[in-house]
Design a protein around this motif. Sequence first.
Motif, PDB file in Angstrom:
ATOM      1  N   GLY A 156       0.794  -1.218   0.000  1.00  0.00           N
ATOM      2  CA  GLY A 156       0.000   0.000   0.000  1.00  0.00           C
ATOM      3  C   GLY A 156       0.825   1.265   0.000  1.00  0.00           C
ATOM      4  N   GLN A 157       2.077   1.185  -0.387  1.00  0.00           N
ATOM      5  CA  GLN A 157       2.942   2.365  -0.412  1.00  0.00           C
ATOM      6  C   GLN A 157       2.916   2.999  -1.811  1.00  0.00           C
ATOM      7  N   PHE A 158       2.607   4.275  -1.883  1.00  0.00           N
ATOM      8  CA  PHE A 158       2.553   5.039  -3.148  1.00  0.00           C
ATOM      9  C   PHE A 158       3.526   6.201  -3.015  1.00  0.00           C
ATOM     10  N   THR A 159       4.750   5.960  -3.411  1.00  0.00           N
ATOM     11  CA  THR A 159       5.813   6.931  -3.214  1.00  0.00           C
ATOM     12  C   THR A 159       5.716   8.063  -4.224  1.00  0.00           C
ATOM     13  N   GLY A 160       6.454   9.128  -3.926  1.00  0.00           N
ATOM     14  CA  GLY A 160       6.486  10.266  -4.852  1.00  0.00           C
ATOM     15  C   GLY A 160       7.143   9.926  -6.166  1.00  0.00           C
ATOM     16  N   GLN A 161       8.180   9.092  -6.107  1.00  0.00           N
ATOM     17  CA  GLN A 161       8.831   8.683  -7.349  1.00  0.00           C
ATOM     18  C   GLN A 161       7.904   7.870  -8.218  1.00  0.00           C
ATOM     19  N   CYS A 162       7.107   7.033  -7.570  1.00  0.00           N
ATOM     20  CA  CYS A 162       6.110   6.256  -8.342  1.00  0.00           C
ATOM     21  C   CYS A 162       5.103   7.165  -9.012  1.00  0.00           C
ATOM     22  N   ALA A 163       4.640   8.153  -8.302  1.00  0.00           N
ATOM     23  CA  ALA A 163       3.676   9.092  -8.875  1.00  0.00           C
ATOM     24  C   ALA A 163       4.288   9.854 -10.048  1.00  0.00           C
ATOM     25  N   GLN A 164       5.559  10.228  -9.888  1.00  0.00           N
ATOM     26  CA  GLN A 164       6.230  10.946 -10.966  1.00  0.00           C
ATOM     27  C   GLN A 164       6.365  10.070 -12.201  1.00  0.00           C
ATOM     28  N   ASN A 165       6.734   8.807 -11.985  1.00  0.00           N
ATOM     29  CA  ASN A 165       6.854   7.889 -13.118  1.00  0.00           C
ATOM     30  C   ASN A 165       5.518   7.671 -13.809  1.00  0.00           C
ATOM     31  N   LEU A 166       4.478   7.537 -13.019  1.00  0.00           N
ATOM     32  CA  LEU A 166       3.145   7.357 -13.604  1.00  0.00           C
ATOM     33  C   LEU A 166       2.729   8.573 -14.434  1.00  0.00           C
ATOM     34  N   MET A 167       2.998   9.759 -13.897  1.00  0.00           N
ATOM     35  CA  MET A 167       2.623  10.981 -14.619  1.00  0.00           C
ATOM     36  C   MET A 167       3.420  11.122 -15.915  1.00  0.00           C
ATOM     37  N   GLN A 168       4.703  10.791 -15.846  1.00  0.00           N
ATOM     38  CA  GLN A 168       5.517  10.884 -17.051  1.00  0.00           C
ATOM     39  C   GLN A 168       5.041   9.907 -18.123  1.00  0.00           C
ATOM     40  N   GLN A 169       4.816   8.658 -17.731  1.00  0.00           N
ATOM     41  CA  GLN A 169       4.353   7.673 -18.703  1.00  0.00           C
ATOM     42  C   GLN A 169       2.983   8.043 -19.262  1.00  0.00           C
ATOM     43  N   THR A 170       2.105   8.502 -18.368  1.00  0.00           N
ATOM     44  CA  THR A 170       0.758   8.902 -18.832  1.00  0.00           C
ATOM     45  C   THR A 170       0.855  10.053 -19.822  1.00  0.00           C
ATOM     46  N   ALA A 171       1.730  11.033 -19.531  1.00  0.00           N
ATOM     47  CA  ALA A 171       1.879  12.174 -20.433  1.00  0.00           C
ATOM     48  C   ALA A 171       2.419  11.747 -21.777  1.00  0.00           C
ATOM     49  N   ILE A 172       3.393  10.849 -21.765  1.00  0.00           N
ATOM     50  CA  ILE A 172       3.969  10.377 -23.045  1.00  0.00           C
ATOM     51  C   ILE A 172       2.909   9.678 -23.880  1.00  0.00           C
ATOM     52  N   TYR A 173       2.168   8.773 -23.238  1.00  0.00           N
ATOM     53  CA  TYR A 173       1.113   8.077 -23.973  1.00  0.00           C
ATOM     54  C   TYR A 173       0.025   9.043 -24.441  1.00  0.00           C
ATOM     55  N   ALA A 174      -0.343   9.983 -23.577  1.00  0.00           N
ATOM     56  CA  ALA A 174      -1.411  10.922 -23.930  1.00  0.00           C
ATOM     57  C   ALA A 174      -1.010  11.802 -25.104  1.00  0.00           C
ATOM     58  N   VAL A 175       0.223  12.314 -25.086  1.00  0.00           N
ATOM     59  CA  VAL A 175       0.680  13.150 -26.197  1.00  0.00           C
ATOM     60  C   VAL A 175       0.686  12.349 -27.499  1.00  0.00           C
ATOM     61  N   SER A 176       1.156  11.110 -27.433  1.00  0.00           N
ATOM     62  CA  SER A 176       1.189  10.276 -28.636  1.00  0.00           C
ATOM     63  C   SER A 176      -0.211  10.027 -29.173  1.00  0.00           C
ATOM     64  N   ILE A 177      -1.130   9.666 -28.256  1.00  0.00           N
ATOM     65  CA  ILE A 177      -2.496   9.365 -28.702  1.00  0.00           C
ATOM     66  C   ILE A 177      -3.194  10.617 -29.204  1.00  0.00           C
ATOM     67  N   LEU A 178      -3.070  11.732 -28.486  1.00  0.00           N
ATOM     68  CA  LEU A 178      -3.734  12.968 -28.918  1.00  0.00           C
ATOM     69  C   LEU A 178      -3.149  13.486 -30.227  1.00  0.00           C
ATOM     70  N   SER A 179      -1.850  13.278 -30.451  1.00  0.00           N
ATOM     71  CA  SER A 179      -1.260  13.679 -31.731  1.00  0.00           C
ATOM     72  C   SER A 179      -1.874  12.882 -32.872  1.00  0.00           C
ATOM     73  N   CYS A 180      -2.076  11.592 -32.641  1.00  0.00           N
ATOM     74  CA  CYS A 180      -2.732  10.773 -33.663  1.00  0.00           C
ATOM     75  C   CYS A 180      -4.166  11.233 -33.898  1.00  0.00           C
ATOM     76  N   ILE A 181      -4.859  11.625 -32.826  1.00  0.00           N
ATOM     77  CA  ILE A 181      -6.244  12.100 -32.965  1.00  0.00           C
ATOM     78  C   ILE A 181      -6.288  13.394 -33.765  1.00  0.00           C
TER      79      ILE A 181
END
Length: 869
Positions: A156-181
Amino acid sequence: MLAMDSITAVMLALVFGLLFGSTGSGFPGLFLSYGMGPQVFWSTAMTVPAATRRFWPQASALAFAAMAVLQLIAGPSMVFSDFLSLLLLYSVIVYGNPRNTKAFIVLASALGVLASAVIAWSSLVGPYFEPYMRPTDISSVDLNGMPECWLVYADGQFTGQCAQNLMQQTAIYAVSILSCIVATAIAAFWQRARLITIRMMQERNDALQASEAEERRIAALAERARIARDMHDVVAHTLSIIIVQSDGGRYAGAHDPAVARRTMETIRHESERALHDMKRLFGVFGGSAHADYADIDALVDQARAAAASSATAPSASSPSSTSPASSAATPASSADGTITRRVDGTARPDLLTAAASTAVYHLVQESLTNVRKYAGPNVHVVISERWTDRSLEIAVTDDGRGASATLDGHQPGYGLLGMRERVEAAGGTVTAGPQVGGGFAVHAVIPLGTAAAKPYDDPDSAMQSDPAVAPPRQSSFLAVPTKQIDSPVMPTKQTNPTVMSTERSERRHLPDPALPQIPTWAQLRDRLRSKPIAQAVLANGEPFNWVERLSQWTERHYLATDIIGTLLLTAIMCVNAISMFDGYLDGITGELAVGRFIVITTMLPLCFRRRFPEGAALAVVIVSSFQLVVFEPVLLSNLFALCALYSAVLYGRPTAWRWTGVASIGVAALFGFKVLVSDYGYASVLHWMLRSADYSANGWSPLRMLVEAAMWAGMVGAMCVGTILLARWQRSSGANALVLQAREEALQAEQAKQKVLAANMERDRISASIQAEVSETLTLVIDRAVAGIRMLDEAEARGEEPSAESIAAAFAAIGQQGRIALKHMRQLLSVLRETGFSDEAHAHDHAQPAMQLRPAVSLDEQLAGTSRT
């Protein structure tokens, strides 16, 4: 469309299944990791909406969105069929309701952000029911080198580094998908604007084809109106002169046999001329030769002579002039009257089109005829012309009875109606009516043109009474074959009167020949600019966005688009001159300069591939042949020669595929020969011709070298054949704006031909009966005149002077026969003007009220403000 999309969806499902089978791995989801089976299931299921993407675009897109949300929650985070979301978005923008476009773009963007978050979470954190590990003692675990988010489910540990990694990956995927859209939306908006224009042009083509029969009917009815108008102008004018001459001769020649003879000879001559003109009207010459502005003086002299011959006749109101014929046909004397013609400004009849010149003549003719018939005695007529740089204003006024001319009970006829039709067909306006102080006035304004601007003017053709009938200009960059129709009714040896009359009119107004001139910059610009293409609008009335406006601009300015695109591509190719065999060319031996020369010469003709398609293709063939013979390298840019071939077949003449196919075979054979001589050690075909080998042969056997050359030639030939077939299919599919535009022009040209054919057939159908009837009436008048002349000759032969009673009786018989002929002609005009087709072959049309020629409004309304024919 539905069948094609269904087949495509099935093929996609098979491809996705093969992809998962070959990879053997899947993507994790939010709750579980999935193997190949679930992956194939989700990929197959999500291809189903693609089968109806064009038939039901919005429903298919919503169904796919619902399945995508379900997949993200309860299935793998990503499958191959997720890429179909872009296809569904494209379809819903192009084929769906434009009002819902923004909503679907927002929905696609939201799903893209959601998918980005799910993919990032499932790849970094892992499925909920399958954590990376569940250690019993977290404190005993070495955290060095372990993923940052592995403890989210384990402890149940959600560290700051984990949150940062999630945000970075989400942003990369989102930019790629929105660019295709965004890219998909731009492509969809571009295609939607293009398809709107194509649908509009298809509808116009369908409307032209559907209206072909109606246009032929209208043309036939217009020809009936023309014949009625010309009959009125040719026969009524002559009969009115004959009646005036007979009434005048009845009294002037009663005691002077010489005057009586001259008058009867004039009556016979005028009757024979009217009979001859009637034959010309229905025959091969297409109308009277005396119908031009230049003949107005002769017309005025004729009217003066007719007035002089009736100077001793009593007025129409005299009891002695009563006749069994109706009073509508009784001429009133214009004795002691004058006819004055005035010209203000410099007369320029050469600026009148043939139709306008004829309209002016018949306006004066009809006005003078009306003066003789209804104005009364001692009438002064003034013909006023005012010439300006833009128009001719002509007025015919008299001081006769004016509005009181209708007191004798005559009914309006078709004279003024035909006059208005002629003037309006020439682009002018006409007004006619009684004047306030007495008398009658006819006033017309006719625009002037240039002496050379007479491409379709024909005063004797009904086709020219309707400007819409004029054949359109053919496109110079695309030609579509038109259907050739041979009329079984038209005699094979009969000359088309419309064509001959047009040639006669054009010869009369033909400008002086001039030496060819060098075109000006403005003329060159007009020749080079794109042909105009009609643009459509959105069905809901909303304005186009910037992408759709840009798409329409490129469609409208396709020449500029081709030039810009070709120049950019040429610049890129010149920077990277890539050989198809040896890779990049180096500049040590000058090959880079040669490569750039080849790129420029083979690419520049593509600037005009749609404006002058066959010319551009011919230039590419010549340049490519020269390159293959003279130079050694074959560049990647040579493949763009297929674009010129495609454009020539698609936009050129229907038979362009023949010569381009032969040229393609020749170029392919030349390419194969180049490969063969290269195997023998020659740098180019030119070196082989000069027998100067620069390289050593590769040592292969002749058979192997022939096989290799044949393979290369066959490959090039196959690419050319495929390009030709693709262009032919695209041309026949009707999905290209330029092709549809050319097809519309061809349909308009064919429609114009069919109108002329329908008019000719209708003229042939009615000419036999009506010509016979009118000729019979005119022949009876001639017989009466000949009988009177014979009576004078017999009296002279006996040495006797004919009695005044016999001379008066002869003239009375001529006048009575003239009145009968005029009355009969008016009945024929009524039949022509107010009924439908005349022959039994069209008897079924009489059952349809719409098929009968009826005036749009009553004659009284059409002749509002007038009181005479």
